[in-house]
Design an enzyme around this catalytic site. Structure first.
Site, PDB file in Angstrom:
ATOM      1  N   SER A   1       0.830  -1.355  -0.043  1.00 10.87           N
ATOM      2  CA  SER A   1       0.085  -0.138  -0.046  1.00 10.87           C
ATOM      3  C   SER A   1       0.851   0.973   0.059  1.00 10.87           C
ATOM      4  O   SER A   1       1.306   1.983   0.886  1.00 10.87           O
ATOM      5  CB  SER A   1      -0.922  -0.167   1.174  1.00 10.87           C
ATOM      6  OG  SER A   1      -2.081  -0.986   1.308  1.00 10.87           O
TER       7      SER A   1
ATOM      8  N   ASP B   1       1.562  -1.510   4.856  1.00 17.95           N
ATOM      9  CA  ASP B   1       1.072  -0.482   5.856  1.00 17.95           C
ATOM     10  C   ASP B   1      -0.440  -0.653   5.404  1.00 17.95           C
ATOM     11  O   ASP B   1      -0.995   0.141   4.597  1.00 17.95           O
ATOM     12  CB  ASP B   1       1.704   0.919   5.324  1.00 17.95           C
ATOM     13  CG  ASP B   1       1.325   1.871   6.160  1.00 17.95           C
ATOM     14  OD1 ASP B   1       1.520   3.042   5.724  1.00 17.95           O
ATOM     15  OD2 ASP B   1       0.552   1.938   7.175  1.00 17.95           O
TER      16      ASP B   1
ATOM     17  N   CYS C   1      -1.709   2.911  11.219  1.00 19.44           N
ATOM     18  CA  CYS C   1      -1.492   4.016  11.852  1.00 19.44           C
ATOM     19  C   CYS C   1      -2.864   4.023  12.674  1.00 19.44           C
ATOM     20  O   CYS C   1      -3.407   5.012  12.742  1.00 19.44           O
ATOM     21  CB  CYS C   1      -1.701   5.227  10.877  1.00 19.44           C
ATOM     22  SG  CYS C   1      -2.761   5.003   9.580  1.00 19.44           S
TER      23      CYS C   1
END
Lengths: 180, 739
Positions: free
Chosen positions: B382, B450, B507
């Site tokens: 990604s 990610d 995240c």
């Protein structure tokens, strides 16, 4: 992705030699392997053979970019050089132009270079010769075409254009979309 | 041991470090002592005696000042406590009433004065420290001090009389409480203060317990101001931290918690779901820090592009342009943090020529954990907007190859732009869905995933997350991440000489998207967790609420905005142990079980020659898959797959659980047209299969044939070839017709 045809290769090399002369050889035969040009969606990509092998696994409609894009062929088969090729042309450039710090920003916005902004210029630059534009700190800023010969540049008045703008690194922000 | 009270000892003077240390009591005493009194009778006074003498001298001057209110120093003291009027202190020393203060240094006195002054009158203090001009200001201050005093006196009286205090008194109490801690006070006053503060606490708990259902409803109608809510939150947290002492009788902890939850939602603008999740994740003190940290931006950070420049040179060039910056920390050699800048950081000529990239500090971490080596082949699943991809390229020095993939074509433009700008030459950019990856290409040395997530770690960048996320979003993200991580694992080559690593990062701070996904991967594939190489950050959770994870999850790392001052992040590094895929016993889904039985029945109709690697029990599934693929028009199977045996087996298996249902359907459809016998067999052996079955044969007959066929087929599971199977099928068909 396909190799370039002869016609296309000729056109492209002509354009490149305007800026770097015969040093095109150095682009193909590099110490760290053989590099080649390939055409994909009308754009010319410069890549090493290793990457080429890897990229053949990807289907045509999903492939976005390989290696470095040098430029693209227009609908009428003319070759337009992109700013993304700057890293490869700058080291081999034959004719260079240095811009004063004050006019740096102006060039980065896409304006032509005027005599007042001209810092240095290589000797014996012919008119309409392809040049690479640098800042005073030797940072390559883009390409251009010399509007006047070196001799003429010395004599002409400060407000006249000496280098026509063709591509500059400000395009990374201004026209990010057209890179692909 | 005490300091030597000998005035003849030289004291260091000057601007150096030692001069700033305490000068010693002796030097102070000498200012106070009357000379004649150092000798009493024949004996020279001892140190204690000298002190007492000084005290006596001072106390006699102003006995009246002891009555002054306890709040800080009296107004007279205000004068000589100001920093500006340090010189005056000597003159006014006789006026000093507090005996305790004499033992300390000039500096100390002034410092204490500062503390007190700051607690009481912060503005005045600032003025004092700034304006050091003459007595007039001092006089003004005196007058201000005097104005306060009567008020204070009256307030204290009122305090003592009534139980409910006005807010200013509460403040006084709090300040007095603090002052208690800071200074030595007379006992009486201390007791009074303690009572006051204890009473204050009770008042406060009573205050916010009062809202019963009716009151809360009322609150909903009238807007409570944020100050009150904030105060209530603080008090609530205080009570909850010392619950046994501070609770109100008859009120449960859950009531306090629910009030806190709704207050936090109102004050910080979150939705209930997210606040509940955060309350589960963090202890209450940390929770407030976290919420506060999400209100402010993290500092802007940039990463030097070592392909074009060095950090030193870049820092110099940027400083010349007027940027205020610093190295990011000792954990990074390429990071710089920007404090402020007179030019736009995203448009300097250095940026345009690719000497640096704007990137959040937390985005450095997964690439540092992955640490790709020169000459390796790396996949970034990604990749948009390309920060991590370019970082990997610079670590690899433009050798090897990087495949940067992203599912979103628009965001890929920024990847292209960044790659060209930073001078990365070994990258291939493509636009696939990450879940297709082992099919397209496999055998990478390292993979970075990610994963797209709910974004709960970057609330400071996108406040919309506060209200837009709910349970379904989190679970959807988790599901996608699980699929992606399996694809990522399947794209790694475990036998790579230099690698075999996968870094999974998000995240987000939610356990469902982080530890749960990694734990799932540990169960489904032959991978193990390895240390990330990041020596800071919190460890991942081993257990959370009702979930229990593999103990090696300790090796993963979590980062929070309030503790590391970077966006919320989670990083886990996995090493792939073997290219084979573990079989179904680890799986718990029913679909897969039924698929197993089904495929056992249908057996090897189409065995791929490359299936040597696979374990026997897994092959039926794959062959079934293969059959389905052949029969169904599976167009996007590039020829490369036939060549890469390892990839193929992994590919099949990863498709397996997802497509467990499909074979039945396909089997039904195709069998109708081509191989009716197989269909029958499949149906018969699918004792627990579902709605697709059409009962052409009676149940009795089915049961009769079931055992026979099972026996026949099971014998030959490993050994039967395509043609043999057809023969068998025909034989069985004849048997049926015979019956």
């Amino acid at each position: 992705m396909r190799p370039l045809t002869d016609e296309e290769t000729k056109t492209m090399f002509e354009k490149l030699s305007k800026y770097i002369g015969e040093n095109i050889r150095l682009l193909i035969d590099r110490p760290d392997g053989t590099y080649c040009f390939r055409l994909h969606n009308d754009r010319v990509y410069y890549m090493s053979e290793r990457i080429l092998k890897l990229a053949t696994n990807i289907s045509r409609d999903k492939l976005v970019s390989v290696g470095t894009c040098f430029g693209k062929f227009t609908k009428t088969q003319k070759f337009r050089l992109h700013i993304t090729a700057l890293d490869f042309l700058a080291p081999y450039a034959k004719f260079k132009v240095w811009v004063k710090p004050g006019s740096e920003q102006s060039f980065l916005y896409g304006n032509h270079i005027m005599k007042s902004g001209l810092g240095r210029i290589t000797e014996n630059t012919a008119q309409y010769q392809g040049v690479v534009v640098y800042s005073m700190a030797d940072v390559p800023l883009g390409f251009g075409v010399a509007a006047k010969t070196t001799q003429e540049c010395r004599m002409v008045d400060p407000m006249s254009i000496v280098v026509f703008h063709q591509a500059d690194i400000g395009e990374y922000i201004r026209s990010e979309d057209t890179l692909t | 041991m005490g300091r030597k009270l000998d005035p003849t000892i030289k004291v260091k003077r000057g601007p150096g470090r030692k001069a700033r240390k305490q000068k010693g009591a002796e030097t102070e005493l000498t200012k106070f002592l009357v000379e004649g009194k150092t000798v009493v009778g024949r004996k020279k006074l001892s140190s204690r005696a000298r002190k007492r003498a000084v005290k006596r001298a001072q106390v006699t001057k102003e006995p009246k000042q002891e009555e002054k209110p306890k709040k800080g120093f009296s107004d007279e003291n205000n004068k000589w406590l100001k920093p500006a009027q340090r010189k005056r202190k000597i003159e006014q020393s006789e006026e000093a009433e507090d005996s305790d203060s004499q033992w300390e240094d000039d500096d100390d006195d002034n410092e204490e004065g500062f503390i007190n002054k700051q607690m009481e009158e912060e503005d005045d203090d600032d003025e004092d420290m700034v304006d050091d001009y003459g007595a007039d200001e001092g006089d003004d201050q005196d007058s201000d001090g005097e104005e306060l005093l009567p008020i204070e006196k009256a307030a204290r009286k009122q305090k003592k009389q009534t139980s409910v205090k006005p807010e200013s008194d509460d403040d006084d109490d709090e300040e007095e409480e603090e002052e208690d801690d800071d200074e030595e006070k007379e006992d009486l006053k201390e007791d009074e203060d303690e009572e006051d503060t204890v009473q204050a606490n009770f008042d406060e708990t009573e205050q916010f317990k009062l809202p019963g259902a009716a009151d809360r409803a009322k609150e909903g109608l009238l807007q409570m101001d944020l100050q009150t809510i904030h105060q209530r939150i603080r008090d609530n947290v205080d009570v909850l931290s010392h619950f046994t002492e501070k609770r109100e009788e008859g009120k449960e902890r859950s009531e306090y918690l629910s009030l806190l939850r709704s207050d936090l939602c109102t004050y910080y603008s979150y939705n209930e779901f997210l606040i509940s999740k955060l309350m589960d994740l963090f202890p209450l003190s940390e929770l407030i820090d976290f919420l506060e940290a999400n209100e402010i931006q993290r500092p802007v950070t940039i990463r030097t592009n070592t392909l074009k420049t060095r950090r030193r040179d870049l820092a110099q060039a940027l400083i010349n342009r007027g940027v205020n910056l610093d190295p990011l920390g000792k954990w990074s050699k390429v990071g710089l943090v920007i404090y402020d800048s007179s030019v736009p950081i995203g448009a300097t000529p250095e940026y345009l020529s690719g000497q640096y990239m704007l990137q959040g500090a937390s985005s450095f971490l997964p690439v540092m954990a992955l640490s790709p080596q020169e000459g390796e082949s790396v996949l970034d699943m990604s990749a948009a907007p390309g920060g991590k991809t370019t970082y990997m390229a610079q670590l690899m020095r433009n050798t090897g190859m990087i495949v940067a993939n992203d599912a979103n074509a628009d965001r890929l433009k920024s990847v292209v732009g960044n790659i060209h700008r930073l001078g990365v030459t070994n990258a291939v950019i493509c636009n696939y869905d990450g879940r297709q990856f082992p099919k397209v290409m496999g055998g990478f040395d390292r993979v970075l995933l990610d994963a797209p997530c709910s974004g709960t770690g970057v609330i400071s960048k996108d406040p919309g997350v506060k209200t837009s996320k709910d349970e379904a979003d989190i679970l959807r993200s988790a599901h996608l991440q699980k699929e992606l991580i399996l694809s990522a694992i399947d794209s790694v080559n475990a036998d790579s000489p230099t690698g075999g690593y996968l870094v999974y990062c998000t995240c987000s701070i939610m356990v469902e998207e982080n530890e749960w996904v990694v734990d799932y991967a540990l169960k489904k594939r032959n991978v193990k967790l390895v240390p990330t190489g990041l020596d800071f950050g919190n460890e991942g959770f081993i257990r959370f609420k009702e979930r229990r994870f593999h103990p090696s999850l300790k090796l993963s790392r979590r980062f929070y905005p309030h503790s590391q001052n970077m966006d919320g992040f989670f990083v886990a590094k996995l090493k792939k142990l073997s290219n084979t895929i573990p079989t179904a016993p680890k799986e718990t889904e029913d679909e897969v079980e039924s698929t197993k039985t089904e495929t056992a029945a249908s057996s090897e109709q189409i065995q791929k020659p490359e299936s040597k690697q696979r374990k026997p029990s897994s092959t039926p599934e794959k062959s079934n898959m293969g059959k389905k693929q052949k029969l169904k028009q599976k167009k996007s199977e590039p020829p490369i797959i036939r060549k890469k045996a390892g990839v193929k087996s992994e590919n099949k298996k990863s498709d397996g659980p997802k497509k467990a249902k499909i074979p039945k359907l396909d089997g039904e459809a195709s069998k109708k047209s081509k191989k009716p016998d197989i269909k029958q067999k499949v149906k018969e052996l699918n004792g627990d299969s579902t709605k697709e079955e059409k009962k052409e044969k009676s149940q009795l007959e089915k049961k009769k044939n079931k055992m026979e066929r099972k026996k026949l087929l099971k014998k030959n599971i490993n050994r039967m070839g395509k043609n043999k199977f057809r023969k068998l099928k025909n034989v069985l068909g004849q048997q049926e017709s015979g019956q």
